[in-house]
Design an enzyme around this catalytic site. Structure first.
Site, short mmCIF file in Angstrom:
data_model
loop_
_atom_site.label_atom_id
_atom_site.label_comp_id
_atom_site.label_asym_id
_atom_site.label_seq_id
_atom_site.Cartn_x
_atom_site.Cartn_y
_atom_site.Cartn_z
N ASP A 99 2.06 66.03 -61.91
CA ASP A 99 1.24 65.87 -60.72
C ASP A 99 -0.08 66.59 -60.98
O ASP A 99 -0.09 67.75 -61.41
CB ASP A 99 1.97 66.53 -59.53
CG ASP A 99 1.86 65.71 -58.28
OD1 ASP A 99 0.73 65.50 -57.80
OD2 ASP A 99 2.92 65.29 -57.76
N ASP A 206 -3.10 63.52 -57.22
CA ASP A 206 -3.05 63.87 -55.80
C ASP A 206 -4.39 63.58 -55.12
O ASP A 206 -5.44 63.90 -55.66
CB ASP A 206 -2.76 65.39 -55.72
CG ASP A 206 -2.28 65.84 -54.36
OD1 ASP A 206 -1.19 65.41 -53.96
OD2 ASP A 206 -3.00 66.61 -53.71
N ASP A 340 6.67 63.16 -49.34
CA ASP A 340 5.94 63.35 -48.09
C ASP A 340 6.47 62.46 -46.97
O ASP A 340 5.83 62.35 -45.92
CB ASP A 340 4.45 62.98 -48.29
CG ASP A 340 3.71 63.95 -49.18
OD1 ASP A 340 4.12 65.12 -49.27
OD2 ASP A 340 2.70 63.53 -49.79
#
Ligand code: ISL
Length: 573
Positions: A99, A206, A340
């Site tokens: 990430d 991200d 999420d």
């Protein structure tokens, strides 16, 4: 014929390190725990592992607040453990992506510590600092009315240097200033080159469209009445230099390696705009996550003001993002879960005991039949569901849910109805649902941890019914169905991974019927999203429909009637 690049045909499996497997019984998942499960992942039919942030961090946002890109959060392990994981993946033919969180750092990152030292510090300009504004009565006000994703103002006052800094997320996540070329180069070196040189195969990027915010930072229009801070994503997403920055990142870093990138692209509804990011000619990103599907049902003023949705909306979204690459050289993604989001079975189908397995398989059929790179999230392969609605707010841990819940309680003076609505929304959409410990077996704490008093996050009440061990040897389990679907998807790559999508009867609110075509080959997929029987309207396609796979073992009932949550894939011959 589309080129068969590894990141197009590969299936990606996302791991959330805190909740996957605890190897040292401290209650928190870790990298050796992940290494111990690599054969399980390989056996599932995965090609690429995406690891959510494992970097050093004070964990205000579960590691999306990074204090050192070149170190591993000690409870997760060490850089050497990460090298072992890379090797464990590569030796089995798996790739590993990390990430990449470079819109912001932690406020404990060395760069920010220096930046906040003084206005004259060489790193002052590495973050976004602005002087206060003053209201007519002399009250100190932030530079604009932007609301942070985690509630409250996106600006934090710094007493020491008497200025505000911008944080689109938590107060502890100051935004980096991408306007500064030295900052950009430092980001590329520390967050990217450091890991690429160790052999990682790319990044999930991200909040990739928030780096360029312009320099004006104007107020957002008021849509949430009676409160100062306003949602402002249209003002900070896709700023003026966004494409320039990504081309630079590609030229200076990514193009030197055989990598894949998948960027998060919230607030970008226009397919033409999305194509600018993923068109192969422009060299920016390989693919993106568009948010329409996971935003379904979220409220207009805030996601935790749940409004619900109709099946036709979901179908239209799928169709839109399947078709946006038609005739272009861009590429797309297929996903309905991540760290999420609420669990897909609970959100999009049914987690009632009598339907949840069938529902999980229904969604597996849908996911595996769609064009694009497929992403599945840990636990999705066994049909994990949302936390029980009996859990009180105290059992939730996520900063986004908790901040909003408490802000509404405060703002409405604990209005029962307003607070209950937020709670209900969190029960559906809350980020915590995906963060419960992975359910490995029926031993205490689902076999996730051996710690006596349990994991960092409460274990799901139903772990004895929903876990890997019990599904591995059950031929009809959700897990074995996913394995079969992933194999089917690979066996018919042209149709399922690369085919052209066509929706039928798109206003129907009970069933989703679509076709996939590649050359002369054609498949028809029929999905019943209700708990009652529904007629299957055979679309006008040439040839005889031959059943390829179904989630009920053959055709349940009759050819022209779908039983509750039944899903079928036909080949048209
Ligand atoms: O949070 C959102 C809506 O409430 C999204 O629009 C948001 O922009 C997106 O989900 C960003 O998420 C990513 O960055 C965050 C982190 O908290 C998330 O876990 C991560 O996926 C900040 O780094």
């Amino acid at each position: 014929v589309p080129d068969r690049i590894w990141w197009k045909d590969g299936t990606v499996y996302q791991i959330y390190p805190a909740s996957y497997k605890d190897s040292n019984n401290d209650g928190l998942g870790d990298i050796p725990g992940i290494v111990s499960k690599i054969d399980y992942i390989k056996d599932l039919g995965i090609d690429i592992v995406w690891l959510s942030p494992m970097y050093d961090s004070p964990q205000h946002d579960m590691g999306y607040d990074i204090s050192n890109y070149e170190a591993v959060y000690p409870p997760y392990g060490t850089v050497a453990d990460l090298e072992t994981l890379i090797e464990a993946c590569h030796s089995r033919g798996l790739r590993l992506i990390l990430d990449l969180v470079i819109n912001h750092t932690s406020d404990e990152h060395q760069w920010f510590k220096e930046s906040r030292r003084s206005k004259a510090d060489p790193k002052r300009d590495w973050y976004i600092w602005r002087p206060a504004k003053y209201a007519a009565d002399g009250t100190r006000m932030p530079p604009n009315n932007w609301r942070s994703f985690f509630s409250g103002s996106a600006w934090q006052w710094d007493e020491h240097t008497q200025e505000y800094y911008l944080h689109l997320f938590a107060t502890q996540q100051p935004d980096l200033n991408w306007e500064n070329a030295t900052t950009r180069r430092a980001i590329y070196d520390s967050a990217m080159e450091f890991w690429l040189q160790k052999g990682v195969d790319g990044f999930r990027v991200d909040t990739v469209n928030m780096y360029s915010k312009g320099t004006e930072l104007p107020d957002a229009p008021v849509i949430d009445q009676g409160i100062f801070e306003q949602p402002a994503s249209s003002l900070f997403c896709n700023g003026p230099r966004m494409h320039e920055f990504l081309r630079e990142m590609n030229t200076q870093v990514l193009s030197k390696y055989d990598t894949m990138t998948v960027g998060e692209l919230p607030g970008t509804p226009d397919p033409k705009h999305v194509l600018r990011y993923v068109g192969s000619g422009d060299k920016q990103l390989n693919m993106i996550f568009q948010f329409d599907i996971v935003d379904l049902g979220g409220g207009k003023t805030h996601k935790y003001e749940y409004e619900g949705y109709q099946l036709s909306e979901m179908k239209a979204i799928v169709a839109k993002w399947q078709q946006f690459i038609d005739g272009s050289d861009g590429w797309t993604t297929v996903f309905c879960e991540n760290h999420d989001q609420g669990r897909s079975v609970s959100r999009f189908a049914s987690d009632a005991p009598e339907w949840r397995e069938r529902s999980s398989k229904l969604l597996a059929i849908m996911m595996c039949a769609l064009t694009g790179t497929l992403f599945i999230y840990q636990g999705q392969e066994i049909g994990m569901i949302n936390a029980p609605t009996t859990w009180p707010i105290e059992d939730y841990k996520d900063i986004e849910s908790l901040n909003y819940y408490h802000s509404v309680a405060k703002r409405t003076n604990n209005d029962t109805e307003a607070v209950a609505h937020v709670m209900k929304s969190i029960q559906i959409l809350g980020r915590d649902h995906a963060r419960l410990p992975m359910q490995w077996d029926s031993t205490p704490y689902a076999g996730f941890t051996g710690k006596k008093d349990g994991a960092w996050m409460r274990t799901h009440d139903l772990y004895k019914e929903i876990n890997v061990a019990s599904q591995l040897n059950a031929p009809d389990s959700v897990l074995n169905f996913w394995k079969k679907m992933l194999q089917t998807r690979k066996a018919q790559k042209d149709l399922f991974i690369h085919g052209r999508f066509e929706g039928f009867d798109m206003d129907n609110q009970e069933t989703f019927v679509f076709g996939k075509t590649f050359g002369k080959d054609r498949a028809v997929v029929a999905l019943n999203f209700t708990d009652s029987e529904q007629p299957f309207k055979r679309p006008q396609v040439q040839g005889k429909l031959q059943l390829l796979v179904s989630n009920v073992g053959g055709v349940d009932g009759t050819e022209d009637m779908l039983s509750p949550y039944e899903g079928r894939v036909y080949l048209a011959l």
